[in-house]
Design an enzyme around this catalytic site. Structure first.
Site, PDB file in Angstrom:
ATOM      1  N   GLY B  61      14.615  24.478 -21.720  1.00 48.30           N
ATOM      2  CA  GLY B  61      15.428  25.397 -20.938  1.00 48.30           C
ATOM      3  C   GLY B  61      16.026  24.791 -19.684  1.00 48.30           C
ATOM      4  N   SER B  62      16.367  25.675 -18.738  1.00 47.58           N
ATOM      5  CA  SER B  62      17.086  25.270 -17.525  1.00 47.58           C
ATOM      6  C   SER B  62      16.198  24.489 -16.567  1.00 47.58           C
ATOM      7  CB  SER B  62      17.604  26.509 -16.809  1.00 47.58           C
ATOM      8  OG  SER B  62      17.983  26.191 -15.493  1.00 47.58           O
ATOM      9  N   THR B  63      16.844  23.534 -15.851  1.00 48.04           N
ATOM     10  CA  THR B  63      16.094  22.762 -14.856  1.00 48.04           C
ATOM     11  C   THR B  63      15.672  23.628 -13.669  1.00 48.04           C
ATOM     12  OG1 THR B  63      18.095  22.062 -13.677  1.00 48.04           O
ATOM     13  CG2 THR B  63      17.296  20.620 -15.415  1.00 48.04           C
TER      14      THR B  63
END
Lengths: 411, 141
Positions: B61-63
């Site tokens: 997923g997103s950082t």
């Protein structure tokens, strides 16, 4: 991993807790991805600026790091924020979003960062040289720096880019190394690629196929012999659109175009065991990206952030007309300034459009405001349905222009 | 039983194991206020990760997920330690900035949810609970 004496001292906390945390992050990532050492970076682009994505968690972390005395030691700039930092009220952003968003930018500014918020820093003078090591974060900017300019950067996360800025270094792995920059897939393009939206459609199709590989294009003309020596040439906008699309539909961070991009101009940049894909038509790209209603609520240009010639093109359409949809062109503060001086902003505003700085439609909290959005950007078209819940029409400049002036999408 | 791993974040911690066969994405996947996994259809959906030795193959997923872990730590809902098969940037950075002991290259097949797991440096001590007690659902929430 081999660290210099200075790097070891940083890791031991001799330059304070903020630097210690920064280099700890950079070294840990180097260990995970098999780096042999760290390399100094020439510049850093930090992502994760929009409060929509950061939320209170990110704001809290940035506040704490700044409180430890975090300062950047190389030129560092920002990815788009969640709103126009000056005209947010006028554009309808809520105060409860604006307040923490401005705080995020203030904290980053206090770290010594140039708070220009853009995904196209290369349009405003940040043009890294061939072979320069960078730590950039936004996927289309990473692609442009690696491909169009021949600089070297992995796609950094928000915190890891900031860490690189604070310790001035990144770990040498991935696209920093020669061996990982060779093309993995030869792409043969058998159809004309002319329109701005053609570049996006092509990128969308290729990104889906090569995923995180390195495409090597053959038979693709940008209309310029050498793009590296001519900043701001029309070819830059084509390469920008191509790279942004491949980074959105795949995870492409580097591509080559034979005879065009700087590394592929020097020698054939192709792995001996490369695969080959052919693109005979862009139609499947257009079809995959476009759908939904034909009543358009917003026409969005400037993904990635517009260059001055792109703003000029919209101004030419706007002249003496009245838009029947909302029209936004998103760009950097700097390009907006230039557009203002050239009279483009006044012309676009007179037609009912907006030249919006510092942000973009995807990272702004616009959920629910627009039902159907028309765009020239394959990247925007890829993200809008999930980020904003909007339907998307993707097409050529002529279709966009017609939509602005009639409020409807024509096939 | 003793296992080893590669140190991503140095430290010492112990807790009940909570094992996921699937990667975990923290942004949008875990509620930082409660520590409960909220990703629809995730094997750990509804489980609380607070205070556990959280074992999963890798992050996804997103950082921005790194910051979610940081927020969980502040809210007291973070795992006591994190064990991965293969680390990636999001969770690694999250563990470092949140001072959560973390190892990767750990043989997670040897650990079951409910085991008592102690982590110190690159060493992992797994104590099987016999007879098997119920997994630690809700225990820290």
């Amino acid at each position: 991993m081999k660290l210099t004496t200075e790097e070891q001292a940083m890791l031991a906390g001799e330059q304070g807790p903020a630097v210690e945390k920064a280099i700890e992050i950079v070294v840990a990532l180097g260990e995970i991805y098999g780096a042999d050492r760290l390399v100094p970076v020439e510049s850093v682009q930090v992502a994760g600026v929009s409060y929509k994505n950061l939320g209170p968690a990110g704001l809290g972390f940035l506040q704490d790091w700044a409180g430890q005395g975090a300062q950047v030691r190389v030129p560092t700039f920002l990815n788009p924020a969640g709103m126009d930092l000056l005209r947010w009220k006028e554009l309808g952003f809520a105060e409860e979003f604006a307040r923490p968003q401005l705080k995020v930018v203030d904290i980053l500014g206090a770290m010594g960062i140039d708070t220009t918020c853009t995904c196209t820093p290369y349009h405003i003078g940040q043009v890294p040289s061939l072979g320069a090591h960078l730590a950039w974060a936004e996927s289309s900017a990473v692609s442009f720096a690696n491909s169009a300019l021949g600089a070297r950067t992995n796609r950094e996360g928000g915190p890891s880019a900031l860490a690189a800025a604070i310790c001035g270094r990144t770990a040498r792995y991935g696209l920093h190394c020669d061996e990982n920059r060779l093309g993995t897939t030869r792409v043969i393009v058998n159809c004309p690629v002319k329109e701005p939206s053609d570049w996006g459609a092509l990128g969308f199709l290729v990104g889906q196929q090569v995923r995180d590989g390195v495409p090597y294009f053959r038979g693709l003309e940008t209309g310029e012999d050498s793009i590296s020596s001519t900043p701001g040439s029309p070819a830059w906008d084509s390469l920008k659109a191509l790279g942004a699309a491949m980074a959105a539909s795949g995870a492409v961070a580097l591509y080559h175009i034979e005879g065009v991009t700087p590394e592929a101009a020097l020698e054939p940049m192709l792995r001996p065991d490369h695969s080959t894909v052919k693109v005979d038509s862009l139609e499947p790209g257009y079809l995959a990206l476009s759908g939904g209603r034909t009543d358009i609520d917003l026409v969005w240009l400037g993904c990635p952030h517009a260059s001055l010639p792109e703003v000029a093109r919209l101004a030419a359409v706007a002249k003496g007309k009245r838009f029947l949809t909302d029209v936004w062109i998103t760009t950097s503060r700097h390009v907006r300034q230039q557009a203002e001086e050239a009279g483009y902003v006044a012309t676009i505003e007179a037609a009912g459009g907006q030249v919006v700085a510092d942000t973009c439609v995807v990272v702004a909290p616009l959920n629910g405001r627009y039902r159907t959005i028309a765009t020239l950007s394959a990247k925007g078209a890829s993200y809008l349905p999930s980020y904003l819940g909007a339907e998307v029409r993707y097409g050529t400049w002529d279709q966009l222009q017609a939509a602005m002036l009639t409020g409807r999408w024509g096939e | 039983m003793k296992l080893t791993g590669r140190v991503i974040k140095q430290g010492q911690a112990a807790g009940r194991a909570l094992v996921s066969p699937e990667p975990i994405g923290f942004l949008g996947g875990v509620d930082p206020e409660t520590g409960v996994v909220i990703e629809k259809g995730h094997p750990l959906e509804g489980e609380c990760v607070a205070g556990t030795v959280l074992c999963f193959p890798t992050g996804k997923g997103s950082t921005v997920g790194s910051y979610t872990i940081y927020r969980m730590n502040k809210a007291g809902t973070a795992p006591a330690a994190i064990l991965n098969a293969q680390s990636e940037a999001i969770v690694a950075v999250g563990a470092i900035i949140s001072e959560i002991p973390m190892l990767d290259q750990v043989d997670l097949a040897k650990i079951d949810s409910g085991d008592w797991v102690s982590v110190k440096g690159g060493r992992v001590l797994v104590e099987k609970v016999s007879p098997r007690v119920t997994p630690p659902t809700g225990k820290w929430c």
